[in-house]
Design a protein around this motif. Structure first.
Motif, PDB file in Angstrom:
ATOM      1  N   SER A  28       0.668  -0.861  -0.329  1.00 41.91           N
ATOM      2  CA  SER A  28      -0.010   0.091  -0.329  1.00 41.91           C
ATOM      3  C   SER A  28       0.915   1.316  -0.169  1.00 41.91           C
ATOM      4  N   ARG A  29       1.954   0.891   0.595  1.00 40.77           N
ATOM      5  CA  ARG A  29       3.169   2.338   0.996  1.00 40.77           C
ATOM      6  C   ARG A  29       4.550   2.701  -0.838  1.00 40.77           C
ATOM      7  N   TYR A  30       3.677   1.491  -1.443  1.00 44.49           N
ATOM      8  CA  TYR A  30       4.755   1.416  -2.831  1.00 44.49           C
ATOM      9  C   TYR A  30       4.436   1.734  -3.787  1.00 44.49           C
ATOM     10  N   GLY A  31       5.543   2.211  -3.905  1.00 41.92           N
ATOM     11  CA  GLY A  31       6.037   3.084  -5.536  1.00 41.92           C
ATOM     12  C   GLY A  31       6.218   1.307  -6.569  1.00 41.92           C
ATOM     13  N   MET A  32       5.051   1.547  -7.546  1.00 46.51           N
ATOM     14  CA  MET A  32       5.370   0.953  -8.897  1.00 46.51           C
ATOM     15  C   MET A  32       5.863   0.830 -10.242  1.00 46.51           C
ATOM     16  N   GLY A  33       7.573  -0.035 -10.758  1.00 45.69           N
ATOM     17  CA  GLY A  33       7.077   0.859 -11.696  1.00 45.69           C
ATOM     18  C   GLY A  33       7.279   0.405 -13.133  1.00 45.69           C
ATOM     19  N   TRP A  34       7.230  -0.175 -14.240  1.00 44.64           N
ATOM     20  CA  TRP A  34       7.772  -0.161 -15.184  1.00 44.64           C
ATOM     21  C   TRP A  34       8.762   0.084 -15.842  1.00 44.64           C
ATOM     22  N   ALA A  57       6.108   3.511 -17.152  1.00 43.52           N
ATOM     23  CA  ALA A  57       5.405   4.081 -16.550  1.00 43.52           C
ATOM     24  C   ALA A  57       5.404   3.180 -15.228  1.00 43.52           C
ATOM     25  N   ALA A  58       4.881   4.222 -14.029  1.00 45.75           N
ATOM     26  CA  ALA A  58       4.855   3.743 -12.082  1.00 45.75           C
ATOM     27  C   ALA A  58       3.317   3.958 -12.079  1.00 45.75           C
ATOM     28  N   ILE A  59       3.436   3.162 -10.577  1.00 37.21           N
ATOM     29  CA  ILE A  59       1.967   4.203 -10.496  1.00 37.21           C
ATOM     30  C   ILE A  59       2.479   4.131  -8.679  1.00 37.21           C
ATOM     31  N   ARG A  60       1.299   4.969  -7.992  1.00 38.60           N
ATOM     32  CA  ARG A  60       1.359   5.347  -6.514  1.00 38.60           C
ATOM     33  C   ARG A  60      -0.054   4.198  -5.896  1.00 38.60           C
ATOM     34  N   TRP A  61       0.951   3.167  -5.024  1.00 40.92           N
ATOM     35  CA  TRP A  61       0.025   2.140  -4.796  1.00 40.92           C
ATOM     36  C   TRP A  61      -0.845   2.949  -3.990  1.00 40.92           C
ATOM     37  N   SER A  62      -0.839   3.289  -3.251  1.00 36.26           N
ATOM     38  CA  SER A  62      -1.560   4.434  -2.382  1.00 36.26           C
ATOM     39  C   SER A  62      -2.433   5.207  -2.730  1.00 36.26           C
ATOM     40  N   THR A  63      -2.217   6.114  -3.897  1.00 36.90           N
ATOM     41  CA  THR A  63      -2.393   7.016  -4.302  1.00 36.90           C
ATOM     42  C   THR A  63      -3.288   7.331  -5.590  1.00 36.90           C
ATOM     43  N   GLY A  64      -2.407   5.794  -6.714  1.00 37.03           N
ATOM     44  CA  GLY A  64      -3.161   5.507  -7.632  1.00 37.03           C
ATOM     45  C   GLY A  64      -2.651   6.692  -9.202  1.00 37.03           C
ATOM     46  N   THR A  65      -2.353   7.737  -9.025  1.00 39.18           N
ATOM     47  CA  THR A  65      -1.160   8.543  -8.843  1.00 39.18           C
ATOM     48  C   THR A  65       0.129   8.057 -10.453  1.00 39.18           C
ATOM     49  N   THR A  66      -0.657   8.374 -11.427  1.00 41.95           N
ATOM     50  CA  THR A  66       0.439   7.548 -12.331  1.00 41.95           C
ATOM     51  C   THR A  66       1.643   8.961 -12.611  1.00 41.95           C
ATOM     52  N   LEU A  67       2.626   8.009 -13.487  1.00 46.77           N
ATOM     53  CA  LEU A  67       3.453   8.414 -14.420  1.00 46.77           C
ATOM     54  C   LEU A  67       3.620   7.834 -15.617  1.00 46.77           C
ATOM     55  N   ALA A  92      10.450   5.172  -3.481  1.00 41.82           N
ATOM     56  CA  ALA A  92      11.040   5.433  -4.468  1.00 41.82           C
ATOM     57  C   ALA A  92      10.238   7.038  -4.891  1.00 41.82           C
ATOM     58  N   LEU A  93      10.876   8.630  -4.656  1.00 41.13           N
ATOM     59  CA  LEU A  93      11.182   9.578  -4.723  1.00 41.13           C
ATOM     60  C   LEU A  93      10.441  10.250  -6.201  1.00 41.13           C
ATOM     61  N   THR A  94      11.056   9.919  -6.893  1.00 41.49           N
ATOM     62  CA  THR A  94      10.272  10.270  -8.500  1.00 41.49           C
ATOM     63  C   THR A  94      10.122   9.487  -9.370  1.00 41.49           C
TER      64      THR A  94
END
Length: 124
Positions: A30-36, A49-59, A102-104
């Motif tokens: 839940s507090r992890y950032g996940m990236g491809w 691409a990446a997503i913050r698990w807690s908020t669903g914010t995507t990059l 992960a910050l960025t």
């Protein structure tokens, strides 16, 4: 121990679609950032691409924005990468990565945990 297992790669014609999956286990994410990320032969590993698990914010990387979509399924502890309108230049080994600090989310150095990778080949 965190484990990431990718699946869904394969051979597809240009213009086609694939969906990659990354099944995560060993932690509460839940507090992890996940990236491809992806790496083509002779090239450096690059952010996709990446997503913050807690908020669903995507990059997204500029090269895939509008064609790829990252998402997560909380119940299955799985992150997906839906890839549409694939191009030959998308050919690479695709890796899933995870880190709680992960910050960025864009730099591969920020990620501690990595999957084994799945090959995506797009033919012209």
């Amino acid at each position: 121990q965190v484990q990431l297992v990718e699946s869904g790669g394969g051979l597809v014609q240009a213009g086609g679609s694939l969906r990659l999956s990354c099944a995560a286990s060993g932690r509460t994410f839940s507090r992890y950032g996940m990236g491809w990320f992806r790496q083509a032969p002779g090239k450096e590993r690059e952010f996709v691409a990446a997503i913050r698990w807690s908020t669903g914010t995507t990059l997204y990387a500029d090269s895939v924005r509008g064609r790829f979509t990252i998402s997560r399924d909380n119940a299955k502890n799985t992150v997906y990468l839906q890839m549409n309108s694939l191009k030959p230049e998308d050919t690479a080994v695709y890796y899933c990565a995870a880190d709680q600090s992960a910050l960025t989310l864009r730099r591969h150095e920020e990620y501690r945990y990595w999957g084994q990778g799945t090959q995506v080949t797009v033919s012209s």
